[in-house]
Design a protein around this motif. Structure first.
Motif, PDB file in Angstrom:
ATOM      1  N   THR A   1      -4.896   0.717   0.795  1.00  0.00           N
ATOM      2  CA  THR A   1      -4.638   1.003  -0.516  1.00  0.00           C
ATOM      3  C   THR A   1      -3.686  -0.601  -0.676  1.00  0.00           C
ATOM      4  O   THR A   1      -2.992  -1.100  -0.641  1.00  0.00           O
ATOM      5  CB  THR A   1      -3.110   1.693  -0.774  1.00  0.00           C
ATOM      6  N   GLY A   2      -4.256  -1.015  -2.186  1.00  0.00           N
ATOM      7  CA  GLY A   2      -4.282  -2.162  -2.962  1.00  0.00           C
ATOM      8  C   GLY A   2      -4.967  -2.191  -3.981  1.00  0.00           C
ATOM      9  O   GLY A   2      -5.699  -1.253  -4.549  1.00  0.00           O
ATOM     10  N   SER A   3      -5.155  -3.452  -3.946  1.00  0.00           N
ATOM     11  CA  SER A   3      -5.318  -4.460  -5.897  1.00  0.00           C
ATOM     12  C   SER A   3      -7.426  -3.645  -5.531  1.00  0.00           C
ATOM     13  O   SER A   3      -7.526  -4.471  -4.411  1.00  0.00           O
ATOM     14  CB  SER A   3      -5.796  -5.518  -6.529  1.00  0.00           C
TER      15      SER A   3
ATOM     16  N   GLU B   1      -7.980   3.099  -1.904  1.00  0.00           N
ATOM     17  CA  GLU B   1      -7.328   3.745  -2.689  1.00  0.00           C
ATOM     18  C   GLU B   1      -6.403   2.018  -3.767  1.00  0.00           C
ATOM     19  O   GLU B   1      -6.495   1.623  -3.248  1.00  0.00           O
ATOM     20  CB  GLU B   1      -6.432   4.276  -2.893  1.00  0.00           C
ATOM     21  N   MET B   2      -7.775   2.030  -5.283  1.00  0.00           N
ATOM     22  CA  MET B   2      -7.008   0.691  -5.228  1.00  0.00           C
ATOM     23  C   MET B   2      -6.459   0.845  -6.938  1.00  0.00           C
ATOM     24  O   MET B   2      -5.753   1.955  -7.281  1.00  0.00           O
ATOM     25  CB  MET B   2      -8.409  -0.185  -6.266  1.00  0.00           C
TER      26      MET B   2
ATOM     27  N   PHE C   1       0.249  -3.416 -13.911  1.00  0.00           N
ATOM     28  CA  PHE C   1       0.792  -3.365 -12.797  1.00  0.00           C
ATOM     29  C   PHE C   1       2.333  -3.150 -13.451  1.00  0.00           C
ATOM     30  O   PHE C   1       2.924  -4.241 -12.260  1.00  0.00           O
ATOM     31  CB  PHE C   1       0.509  -3.668 -11.544  1.00  0.00           C
TER      32      PHE C   1
ATOM     33  N   GLU D   1       3.261  -7.793   2.276  1.00  0.00           N
ATOM     34  CA  GLU D   1       4.615  -9.153   2.683  1.00  0.00           C
ATOM     35  C   GLU D   1       5.833  -8.865   1.840  1.00  0.00           C
ATOM     36  O   GLU D   1       6.497  -9.334   2.578  1.00  0.00           O
ATOM     37  CB  GLU D   1       3.994 -10.547   2.206  1.00  0.00           C
TER      38      GLU D   1
ATOM     39  N   THR E   1      -1.294  -1.947   3.678  1.00  0.00           N
ATOM     40  CA  THR E   1      -0.979  -0.764   2.547  1.00  0.00           C
ATOM     41  C   THR E   1      -0.302  -1.965   1.626  1.00  0.00           C
ATOM     42  O   THR E   1      -0.346  -2.903   1.893  1.00  0.00           O
ATOM     43  CB  THR E   1      -0.070   0.209   3.231  1.00  0.00           C
ATOM     44  N   PRO E   2      -0.121  -1.348   0.342  1.00  0.00           N
ATOM     45  CA  PRO E   2       0.547  -2.279  -0.760  1.00  0.00           C
ATOM     46  C   PRO E   2       2.058  -2.554  -0.705  1.00  0.00           C
ATOM     47  O   PRO E   2       2.389  -1.884  -0.140  1.00  0.00           O
ATOM     48  CB  PRO E   2       0.175  -1.855  -2.361  1.00  0.00           C
ATOM     49  N   TRP E   3       2.564  -2.981  -1.403  1.00  0.00           N
ATOM     50  CA  TRP E   3       4.136  -2.995  -1.554  1.00  0.00           C
ATOM     51  C   TRP E   3       4.731  -1.244  -2.671  1.00  0.00           C
ATOM     52  O   TRP E   3       6.252  -1.802  -2.131  1.00  0.00           O
ATOM     53  CB  TRP E   3       5.479  -4.581  -2.057  1.00  0.00           C
ATOM     54  N   ASN E   4       4.050  -1.047  -3.718  1.00  0.00           N
ATOM     55  CA  ASN E   4       4.322  -0.021  -4.084  1.00  0.00           C
ATOM     56  C   ASN E   4       5.279   0.563  -3.615  1.00  0.00           C
ATOM     57  O   ASN E   4       6.017   1.387  -4.749  1.00  0.00           O
ATOM     58  CB  ASN E   4       3.855  -0.536  -5.503  1.00  0.00           C
TER      59      ASN E   4
ATOM     60  N   LYS F   1      -0.756  -2.992   9.163  1.00  0.00           N
ATOM     61  CA  LYS F   1      -0.158  -4.092   8.488  1.00  0.00           C
ATOM     62  C   LYS F   1       0.538  -3.632   7.629  1.00  0.00           C
ATOM     63  O   LYS F   1       0.083  -3.677   6.049  1.00  0.00           O
ATOM     64  CB  LYS F   1      -1.780  -5.261   8.369  1.00  0.00           C
TER      65      LYS F   1
ATOM     66  N   CYS G   1       0.005   3.277  -9.446  1.00  0.00           N
ATOM     67  CA  CYS G   1      -1.372   3.423  -9.962  1.00  0.00           C
ATOM     68  C   CYS G   1      -2.110   4.331 -10.497  1.00  0.00           C
ATOM     69  O   CYS G   1      -2.827   4.204 -11.369  1.00  0.00           O
ATOM     70  CB  CYS G   1      -1.862   2.734  -8.131  1.00  0.00           C
TER      71      CYS G   1
ATOM     72  N   PHE H   1      -5.172  13.022  -2.205  1.00  0.00           N
ATOM     73  CA  PHE H   1      -4.851  12.295  -3.648  1.00  0.00           C
ATOM     74  C   PHE H   1      -6.194  11.571  -3.561  1.00  0.00           C
ATOM     75  O   PHE H   1      -6.003  10.921  -2.415  1.00  0.00           O
ATOM     76  CB  PHE H   1      -3.527  11.730  -2.995  1.00  0.00           C
TER      77      PHE H   1
ATOM     78  N   GLU I   1      -6.204  -3.610 -15.598  1.00  0.00           N
ATOM     79  CA  GLU I   1      -4.892  -2.968 -14.871  1.00  0.00           C
ATOM     80  C   GLU I   1      -3.585  -4.225 -15.002  1.00  0.00           C
ATOM     81  O   GLU I   1      -3.619  -5.346 -14.489  1.00  0.00           O
ATOM     82  CB  GLU I   1      -4.694  -2.736 -13.017  1.00  0.00           C
TER      83      GLU I   1
HETATM   84  P1  NAD Z   1      -3.213  -5.923  -2.438  1.00  0.00           P
HETATM   85  O1  NAD Z   1      -4.775  -6.202  -3.030  1.00  0.00           O
HETATM   86  O2  NAD Z   1      -3.102  -7.657  -3.148  1.00  0.00           O
HETATM   87  O3  NAD Z   1      -2.308  -6.172  -1.497  1.00  0.00           O
HETATM   88  C1  NAD Z   1      -2.609  -4.951  -0.632  1.00  0.00           C
HETATM   89  C2  NAD Z   1      -2.763  -5.277   1.072  1.00  0.00           C
HETATM   90  O4  NAD Z   1      -3.834  -5.587   1.723  1.00  0.00           O
HETATM   91  C3  NAD Z   1      -1.513  -6.379   1.043  1.00  0.00           C
HETATM   92  O5  NAD Z   1      -1.046  -5.538   2.917  1.00  0.00           O
HETATM   93  C4  NAD Z   1      -2.228  -7.493   1.975  1.00  0.00           C
HETATM   94  O6  NAD Z   1      -1.657  -8.237   2.202  1.00  0.00           O
HETATM   95  C5  NAD Z   1      -3.529  -7.134   2.073  1.00  0.00           C
HETATM   96  N1  NAD Z   1      -4.817  -7.487   1.969  1.00  0.00           N
HETATM   97  C6  NAD Z   1      -4.635  -8.989   1.302  1.00  0.00           C
HETATM   98  N2  NAD Z   1      -5.165  -9.845   1.013  1.00  0.00           N
HETATM   99  C7  NAD Z   1      -6.247  -9.071   2.306  1.00  0.00           C
HETATM  100  C8  NAD Z   1      -7.092  -9.165   2.819  1.00  0.00           C
HETATM  101  N3  NAD Z   1      -8.451 -10.401   2.435  1.00  0.00           N
HETATM  102  N4  NAD Z   1      -8.465  -8.829   3.448  1.00  0.00           N
HETATM  103  C9  NAD Z   1      -7.462  -7.475   3.911  1.00  0.00           C
HETATM  104  N5  NAD Z   1      -6.540  -7.236   3.262  1.00  0.00           N
HETATM  105  C10 NAD Z   1      -5.967  -8.226   2.747  1.00  0.00           C
HETATM  106  O7  NAD Z   1      -2.119  -5.214  -3.619  1.00  0.00           O
HETATM  107  P2  NAD Z   1      -1.043  -4.887  -3.510  1.00  0.00           P
HETATM  108  O8  NAD Z   1      -0.141  -6.317  -4.304  1.00  0.00           O
HETATM  109  O9  NAD Z   1       0.367  -5.330  -2.434  1.00  0.00           O
HETATM  110  O10 NAD Z   1      -0.907  -3.888  -4.269  1.00  0.00           O
HETATM  111  C11 NAD Z   1      -0.835  -2.977  -5.911  1.00  0.00           C
HETATM  112  C12 NAD Z   1      -2.132  -2.845  -6.019  1.00  0.00           C
HETATM  113  O11 NAD Z   1      -2.487  -1.748  -4.968  1.00  0.00           O
HETATM  114  C13 NAD Z   1      -2.257  -2.377  -7.481  1.00  0.00           C
HETATM  115  O12 NAD Z   1      -3.348  -2.338  -7.902  1.00  0.00           O
HETATM  116  C14 NAD Z   1      -2.203  -0.742  -7.757  1.00  0.00           C
HETATM  117  O13 NAD Z   1      -2.984  -0.236  -8.356  1.00  0.00           O
HETATM  118  C15 NAD Z   1      -2.745  -0.670  -5.926  1.00  0.00           C
HETATM  119  N6  NAD Z   1      -2.521   0.711  -5.636  1.00  0.00           N
HETATM  120  C16 NAD Z   1      -3.332   1.444  -5.594  1.00  0.00           C
HETATM  121  C17 NAD Z   1      -3.014   2.855  -5.125  1.00  0.00           C
HETATM  122  C18 NAD Z   1      -3.969   4.048  -5.238  1.00  0.00           C
HETATM  123  O14 NAD Z   1      -3.359   5.527  -4.709  1.00  0.00           O
HETATM  124  N7  NAD Z   1      -4.686   4.028  -5.788  1.00  0.00           N
HETATM  125  C19 NAD Z   1      -1.399   3.665  -4.969  1.00  0.00           C
HETATM  126  C20 NAD Z   1      -0.614   2.070  -4.368  1.00  0.00           C
HETATM  127  C21 NAD Z   1      -0.922   1.254  -4.513  1.00  0.00           C
END
Ligand code: NAD
Length: 478
Positions: free
Chosen positions: A225-227, A248-249, A382, A176, A147-150, A173, A282, A447, A380
């Motif tokens: 969910t993340g970048s 979800e990105m 952000f 951070e 999961t992401p931090w937001n 997981k 996001c 969603f 993006e």
């Molecule tokens: P991020 O991609 O940096 O990190 C997300 C998660 O992935 C963290 O837990 C991170 O530790 C982990 N990660 C990092 N490297 C990895 C790897 N090599 N393998 C597996 N996991 C790894 O994203 P972020 O900065 O925490 O969050 C912001 C992003 O999340 C933005 O792009 C935002 O648009 C997106 N987001 C999307 C949604 C959605 O539903 N579409 C919702 C919330 C946030």
């Protein structure tokens, strides 16, 4: 107060020698907690625990799962103010929004507790005489949750709760930057009666914990969910290993405002969509696409509204825009604003702001006079940054709205039913908002996005079962 967070592996709370500071982005002198920096061995232990607990949990009764999720939902709700304060302190979301997010987590837990009791199958008469065909759902097995931090409590909850509701074991997981809310959520679920090993928590670097989850043959599915960059590599890696995967990105969400829109309402919708949660959503409205007849009035009114938004400490009730999450994100926001100016945009706002405490404060920014090809409209950011794109009419607005590799949320402000209906049908996004901000969704419906924003089945609502279960088709002859 500084809390020492611990991993949860097979019901044991463990830690590592070295820890990572969790600092308050509103006041970097405030160390909220210290999280373990797990190595691959810790991740493997968590996966092994989940694997051996998975069978028992899959065989648990719906009542047992109901009681865990229901009790967890009640505790989250009862502690909403306290957990909201923790969330605001570690993530920087203004206290009212942070508290609301905790309330959302409680709603999600209650919703999925109900889903445990709605897990029927189908019985079909066969095309062959006397035969019966049953279609039922079974848990996938061990699910890795990244999961992401937001949305540090809502997103983990909307992944972990359905995983558990449908009988899966979990290795979680968290991001951070936000270990504290993850720690509370996992403690609450464990206390609510989960057997040891069903839910495991592993802190650490994404680059260490992520690949260890992806590599293991004992992880059956990954929900991420993340970048976009990390998400794409997670999808590719999971698919190569034959795992089920959902990602979800990022987004680059358009808000279209046409001449017939109610100006005041459109400005409020844009201000909310672009700047609430410091634009770190996001689903944030980052491209404001406005037709010529209302464009200049809209810019004037939005700039005035934006400049009136108080930027400050997330725990100050008067704050509307909190800090950005960390120094790296602050530099990224500033870099995009610099590029926007170099490419010809007129940047209004977007300055570092000093407050009584040292934090990552940036005033909201509006980039006026941009065209759809500029970097600020393609990638993006952000952060609390939105750009203005002037268009001739609705047709051009729709074309520009869809001209993006992303497809998460898309909005329109109009008083015309025909225009709204056309937009709902033709917007290339998973979620479409009419006279509502692009961010802000319900918890009982699916969603997710399309195009480069998402991969795999949607999250939340009853549809979440598409990811967290496997279909079984059983034939019984007479
Ligand atoms: P991020 O991609 O940096 O990190 C997300 C998660 O992935 C963290 O837990 C991170 O530790 C982990 N990660 C990092 N490297 C990895 C790897 N090599 N393998 C597996 N996991 C790894 O994203 P972020 O900065 O925490 O969050 C912001 C992003 O999340 C933005 O792009 C935002 O648009 C997106 N987001 C999307 C949604 C959605 O539903 N579409 C919702 C919330 C946030």
């Amino acid at each position: 107060m500084t809390t020492e967070y611990r991993n949860l592996i097979d019901g044991e709370w463990t830690t590592t020698e070295e820890g990572a500071d969790n600092r308050n982005p509103s006041d970097v002198s405030d160390v909220v907690g210290i999280a373990p920096r797990s190595d691959v061995a810790a991740v493997r232990a968590a996966i092994a625990a989940a694997r051996s607990a998975a069978r028992g949990w899959a065989a648990s009764t719906p009542q047992q799962r109901f009681e865990v999720l229901d009790a967890a939902g009640s505790e989250v709700k009862a502690r909403q103010a306290e957990l909201g304060t923790l969330l605001a302190r570690e993530e920087g979301k203004p206290i009212a929004e942070a508290t609301a997010e905790v309330g959302r987590a409680a709603q999600l837990l209650k919703f999925f507790s109900g889903e445990t009791l709605r897990q029927g199958g189908e019985l079909h008469p066969s095309v062959r005489p006397g035969m019966e065909v049953e279609v039922t759902r079974e848990p996938v097995g061990v699910v890795g949750v990244i999961t992401p931090w937001n949305f540090p409590i809502a997103i983990p909850t909307w992944k972990i709760a359905p995983a558990l509701a449908w009988g899966n074991a979990v290795v979680f997981k968290p991001a951070e930057n936000t270990p504290g809310t993850a720690y509370e959520l996992v403690q609450i679920l464990q206390r609510a009666g989960l057997p040891d090993g069903v839910l495991n928590l592993v802190y650490g670097a994404g680059s260490v914990v992520g690949p260890a989850l992806l590599d293991s043959p004992d992880v059956d599915a990954i929900t991420f969910t993340g970048s976009t960059g990390v998400g794409r590599s997670v999808v590719a890696e999971a698919a190569a290993k034959g795992k089920r995967v959902q990602a979800e990105m990022g987004g680059k969400n358009p808000l279209v405002v046409v001449d017939d829109a109610d100006l005041d309402r459109a400005v409020e919708i844009a201000a909310n969509g672009a700047y609430f949660s410091t634009g770190q959503r996001c689903t944030a409205s980052s491209r404001l696409i406005v037709t010529a007849g209302i464009h200049d009035r809209f810019v004037d009114a939005l700039e005035q509204r934006m400049r009136g938004m108080r930027v400050g400490h997330a725990l100050d009730e008067a704050t509307v825009v909190g800090p950005v999450v960390d120094e790296r994100q602050l530099e990224q926001d500033e870099r995009y604003l610099r590029i926007a100016a170099e490419e010809g945009g007129d940047v209004r706002g977007g300055e570092r702001v000093e407050r009584d405490t040292e934090g990552y404060f940036l005033s909201p920014a509006l980039v006026v006079g941009t065209d759809p090809g500029m970097t600020v409209n393609r990638e993006e950011v952000f952060g609390p940054v939105a750009s203005m794109i002037r268009v001739a009419d609705y047709d051009e607005a729709l074309a520009v709205a869809n001209d993006t590799p992303f497809g998460l949320s898309s909005g329109i402000c109009t008083t015309s039913l025909a225009t709204a209906a056309h937009f709902k049908r033709h917007a290339e996004a998973g979620m479409v908002m009419v006279n509502a901000p692009t961010a802000g969704v319900d918890y009982h419906v699916p969603f997710g996005g399309r195009k480069g924003s998402s991969y795999g089945p949607k999250e939340q609502g009853a549809h979440a079962r598409e990811f967290f279960t496997e279909l079984k088709i059983a034939y019984t002859a007479p």
